[in-house]
Design a protein around this motif. Structure first.
Motif, PDB file in Angstrom:
ATOM      1  N   ALA A 378       0.825  -1.225   0.000  1.00  0.00           N
ATOM      2  CA  ALA A 378       0.000   0.000   0.000  1.00  0.00           C
ATOM      3  C   ALA A 378       0.848   1.259   0.000  1.00  0.00           C
ATOM      4  O   ALA A 378       0.558   2.222   0.704  1.00  0.00           O
ATOM      5  CB  ALA A 378      -0.972   0.002   1.178  1.00  0.00           C
ATOM      6  N   ALA A 379       1.918   1.265  -0.808  1.00  0.00           N
ATOM      7  CA  ALA A 379       2.737   2.454  -0.981  1.00  0.00           C
ATOM      8  C   ALA A 379       2.688   2.869  -2.436  1.00  0.00           C
ATOM      9  O   ALA A 379       2.696   2.035  -3.339  1.00  0.00           O
ATOM     10  CB  ALA A 379       4.177   2.179  -0.553  1.00  0.00           C
ATOM     11  N   ILE A 380       2.609   4.188  -2.666  1.00  0.00           N
ATOM     12  CA  ILE A 380       2.640   4.735  -4.018  1.00  0.00           C
ATOM     13  C   ILE A 380       3.841   5.674  -4.087  1.00  0.00           C
ATOM     14  O   ILE A 380       3.965   6.591  -3.280  1.00  0.00           O
ATOM     15  CB  ILE A 380       1.346   5.497  -4.354  1.00  0.00           C
ATOM     16  N   GLU A 423      -1.629  11.956   6.313  1.00  0.00           N
ATOM     17  CA  GLU A 423      -1.716  11.868   7.773  1.00  0.00           C
ATOM     18  C   GLU A 423      -3.147  11.580   8.225  1.00  0.00           C
ATOM     19  O   GLU A 423      -3.349  10.878   9.217  1.00  0.00           O
ATOM     20  CB  GLU A 423      -1.205  13.162   8.406  1.00  0.00           C
ATOM     21  N   ARG A 424      -4.131  12.115   7.519  1.00  0.00           N
ATOM     22  CA  ARG A 424      -5.521  11.804   7.862  1.00  0.00           C
ATOM     23  C   ARG A 424      -5.814  10.328   7.624  1.00  0.00           C
ATOM     24  O   ARG A 424      -6.715   9.759   8.244  1.00  0.00           O
ATOM     25  CB  ARG A 424      -6.484  12.666   7.028  1.00  0.00           C
ATOM     26  N   HIS A 425      -5.051   9.679   6.760  1.00  0.00           N
ATOM     27  CA  HIS A 425      -5.196   8.248   6.508  1.00  0.00           C
ATOM     28  C   HIS A 425      -4.288   7.411   7.420  1.00  0.00           C
ATOM     29  O   HIS A 425      -4.200   6.188   7.253  1.00  0.00           O
ATOM     30  CB  HIS A 425      -4.875   7.926   5.033  1.00  0.00           C
ATOM     31  N   GLY A 426      -3.582   8.072   8.354  1.00  0.00           N
ATOM     32  CA  GLY A 426      -2.698   7.352   9.265  1.00  0.00           C
ATOM     33  C   GLY A 426      -1.397   6.923   8.653  1.00  0.00           C
ATOM     34  O   GLY A 426      -0.728   6.021   9.174  1.00  0.00           O
ATOM     35  N   GLY A 427      -1.011   7.549   7.535  1.00  0.00           N
ATOM     36  CA  GLY A 427       0.228   7.153   6.855  1.00  0.00           C
ATOM     37  C   GLY A 427       1.303   8.203   6.975  1.00  0.00           C
ATOM     38  O   GLY A 427       1.229   9.110   7.810  1.00  0.00           O
ATOM     39  N   GLN A 428       2.321   8.091   6.130  1.00  0.00           N
ATOM     40  CA  GLN A 428       3.421   9.037   6.140  1.00  0.00           C
ATOM     41  C   GLN A 428       3.950   9.242   4.728  1.00  0.00           C
ATOM     42  O   GLN A 428       3.759   8.408   3.847  1.00  0.00           O
ATOM     43  CB  GLN A 428       4.551   8.551   7.053  1.00  0.00           C
ATOM     44  N   VAL A 429       4.618  10.393   4.539  1.00  0.00           N
ATOM     45  CA  VAL A 429       5.232  10.729   3.260  1.00  0.00           C
ATOM     46  C   VAL A 429       6.744  10.636   3.423  1.00  0.00           C
ATOM     47  O   VAL A 429       7.305  11.193   4.376  1.00  0.00           O
ATOM     48  CB  VAL A 429       4.824  12.140   2.802  1.00  0.00           C
ATOM     49  N   ARG A 439      12.564  10.828  -5.235  1.00  0.00           N
ATOM     50  CA  ARG A 439      11.471   9.866  -5.057  1.00  0.00           C
ATOM     51  C   ARG A 439      10.655  10.300  -3.870  1.00  0.00           C
ATOM     52  O   ARG A 439      11.196  10.514  -2.774  1.00  0.00           O
ATOM     53  CB  ARG A 439      12.027   8.455  -4.828  1.00  0.00           C
ATOM     54  N   ILE A 440       9.361  10.447  -4.050  1.00  0.00           N
ATOM     55  CA  ILE A 440       8.439  10.758  -2.949  1.00  0.00           C
ATOM     56  C   ILE A 440       7.440   9.639  -2.874  1.00  0.00           C
ATOM     57  O   ILE A 440       6.734   9.327  -3.863  1.00  0.00           O
ATOM     58  CB  ILE A 440       7.730  12.103  -3.159  1.00  0.00           C
ATOM     59  N   ALA A 441       7.339   8.996  -1.699  1.00  0.00           N
ATOM     60  CA  ALA A 441       6.455   7.847  -1.527  1.00  0.00           C
ATOM     61  C   ALA A 441       5.387   8.162  -0.489  1.00  0.00           C
ATOM     62  O   ALA A 441       5.645   8.796   0.532  1.00  0.00           O
ATOM     63  CB  ALA A 441       7.260   6.619  -1.088  1.00  0.00           C
ATOM     64  N   ILE A 442       4.187   7.677  -0.802  1.00  0.00           N
ATOM     65  CA  ILE A 442       3.072   7.712   0.146  1.00  0.00           C
ATOM     66  C   ILE A 442       2.923   6.303   0.713  1.00  0.00           C
ATOM     67  O   ILE A 442       2.648   5.360  -0.033  1.00  0.00           O
ATOM     68  CB  ILE A 442       1.760   8.135  -0.552  1.00  0.00           C
ATOM     69  N   GLN A 443       3.113   6.167   2.015  1.00  0.00           N
ATOM     70  CA  GLN A 443       2.975   4.874   2.654  1.00  0.00           C
ATOM     71  C   GLN A 443       1.728   4.899   3.537  1.00  0.00           C
ATOM     72  O   GLN A 443       1.654   5.619   4.512  1.00  0.00           O
ATOM     73  CB  GLN A 443       4.194   4.550   3.515  1.00  0.00           C
ATOM     74  N   LEU A 444       0.711   4.107   3.156  1.00  0.00           N
ATOM     75  CA  LEU A 444      -0.540   4.063   3.910  1.00  0.00           C
ATOM     76  C   LEU A 444      -0.495   2.960   4.960  1.00  0.00           C
ATOM     77  O   LEU A 444       0.272   2.004   4.801  1.00  0.00           O
ATOM     78  CB  LEU A 444      -1.727   3.873   2.978  1.00  0.00           C
TER      79      LEU A 444
END
Length: 444
Positions: A378-380, A423-429, A439-444
């Motif tokens: 679940a990372a983009i 952050e509202r989804h409880g993840g981090q950038v 590289r910028i990753a969204i980790q949910l």
């Protein structure tokens, strides 16, 4: 550089001050009782120990078995200091010995001294003399001593304190540990609600409407501070809502003149001026949309929906591929799985991924490959081959309106909006950047 002074501990201050007050009260009670005792007991109480000790050391029997008082150094010194001193010492069987001039009012008591264990004799007619009878243990056994004529009666209060130390000593030995164990606990319990309020105050997050500190159970001396703080929160909330409404209204209102400008520019003949104007209008439209998205992000995100992370990334790539290609890039999409389901808001996540791709288009150097990849975890991730971001800017690029280059295009809201959504989804950038790209990753 001097360090700022530390705040004093209210718990510690109240504990030791209350402890000192209680100790002072106990000391005052002991002294007060001793003073009261001097008004009740004989004024000779301070001299009793000295004279009975001198008589006990001096009394003895001669060769015929009669009682005598030997002229011991202690008794001799006592007589020299008290020229009017007189005394009668008697055993319990009636034998007695005396020295000094016994006043006439007390002369009749001399044969009866052995009948008294303790007595305070005063107020007799014809004399102001005060006499006392005390019991003392000697080598001859129990001896009763009648005495008077003491010139220096000493300090009765000190004598009473010296005599009663087993009582108040035991009281202090019990009270002090109790004070230093119980008072801090009592103070801590009294301040427990204040600590709870402080903890809740530190947990108040921005943009959370209606957050207030509890007043119930707070000491009435602290309650006005909590009430004033709640009032401040209310005023800040009202001002924030006013600002929020203004920004949303301004973004909405900007759409109309931007659309009008777009229409007018579209009607112009082709040329460099039309191209520049179209670019400027597109920039204005993007800034207005970002501003509107930024203000709406806390109100419209519903993270309880089912979202296919792979589908979100694929759709964004499909939508923005023409813009990337027109800007001089190649763009690709990769995925480790056909479908990765998570709970979240699909619209908000599409907006976040879109902002990452737009950021790559704007800052990737108009060359190379932009790669969007989705992982099974679940990372983009969005990667470009541009110059990257310097280390000193990486923590700041997520701040609203911050731009690495002050004259660069954009409002500086894109990455800030990404961080809020994630952050509202409880993840981090996560940012990884070097000279060969970012590289910028969204980790949910």
């Amino acid at each position: 550089m001097t360090s700022p002074p530390s705040n004093p501990s209210l718990w510690w201050r109240l504990s030791w001050q209350l402890g000192l007050v209680i100790i002072a009260v106990i000391g005052g009670v002991i002294v007060g009782l001793s003073v009261y005792a001097t008004m009740v007991l004989s004024p000779n109480v301070a001299a009793e120990r000295e004279i009975t000790a001198a008589v006990a050391a001096a009394i003895a029997r001669d060769d015929q078995g009669r009682l005598v008082l030997r002229e011991t150094p202690q008794l001799k010194a006592l007589k020299e200091r008290n020229r009017q001193l007189w005394t009668v010492a008697a055993t319990t069987d009636g034998a007695s010995v005396s020295f000094g001039a016994i006043p006439a009012p007390f002369a009749g008591l001399a044969p009866l001294v052995h009948l008294f264990e303790s007595a305070d004799i005063r107020g007799a007619a014809g004399t102001d003399e005060i006499a006392s009878v005390e019991n003392v243990d000697t080598d001859l056994g129990e001896v009763r001593v009648l005495f008077g004529g003491f010139a220096d009666k000493g300090w009765p209060v000190l004598a009473i304190l010296a005599e009663s130390y087993p009582i108040y000593g035991s009281l202090i030995a019990i009270a002090l540990p109790a004070i230093f164990l119980t008072v801090p606990r009592i103070v801590r319990r009294a301040l427990a609600k204040v600590s709870d309020v402080a903890r809740k105050a530190s947990q108040i997050a921005p943009r959370v409407h209606g957050a207030r500190l509890p007043v119930s159970g707070i000491p009435k001396e602290v309650a006005p501070l909590v009430t004033a703080f709640n009032g401040t929160l209310g005023r800040l909330e009202a001002e924030f809502e006013t600002r929020e409404r203004f920004l949303i209204d301004a973004a909405h209102e900007l759409r109309t003149p931007i659309a009008i400008m777009q229409t007018r520019v579209d009607g112009m003949s082709d040329g460099p001026e039309r191209t520049r104007l179209l670019s400027d209008v597109a920039r204005l439209a993007s800034m207005a949309e970002q501003l509107l998205d930024f203000e709406h992000s806390d109100q419209t995100i519903d993270v309880g929906q089912s979202v296919d992370i792979v589908a979100v990334a694929r759709e964004v790539v499909a939508d923005l591929a023409p813009f990337a290609i027109a800007a001089g890039y190649e763009i690709s999409f990769e995925s480790e799985a056909e479908r990765v389901a998570r709970k979240g808001d699909p619209t908000a996540l599409r907006r976040a991924v879109s902002n990452l791709v737009r950021n790559a288009i704007d800052h990737g150097g108009q060359r190379g490959m932009i790669t969007v990849s989705a992982s099974a975890g679940a990372a983009i991730e969005v990667a470009d081959q541009g110059p990257g971001i310097a280390v000193e800017h990486r923590a700041l690029v997520f701040e609203p309106f911050y731009r690495v280059k002050p004259k660069s295009e954009g409002a500086g809201l894109g990455l800030s909006l990404v961080k809020k959504i994630v952050e509202r989804h409880g993840g981090q950038v996560i940012i990884r950047s070097n000279a060969t790209g970012m590289r910028i990753a969204i980790q949910l």
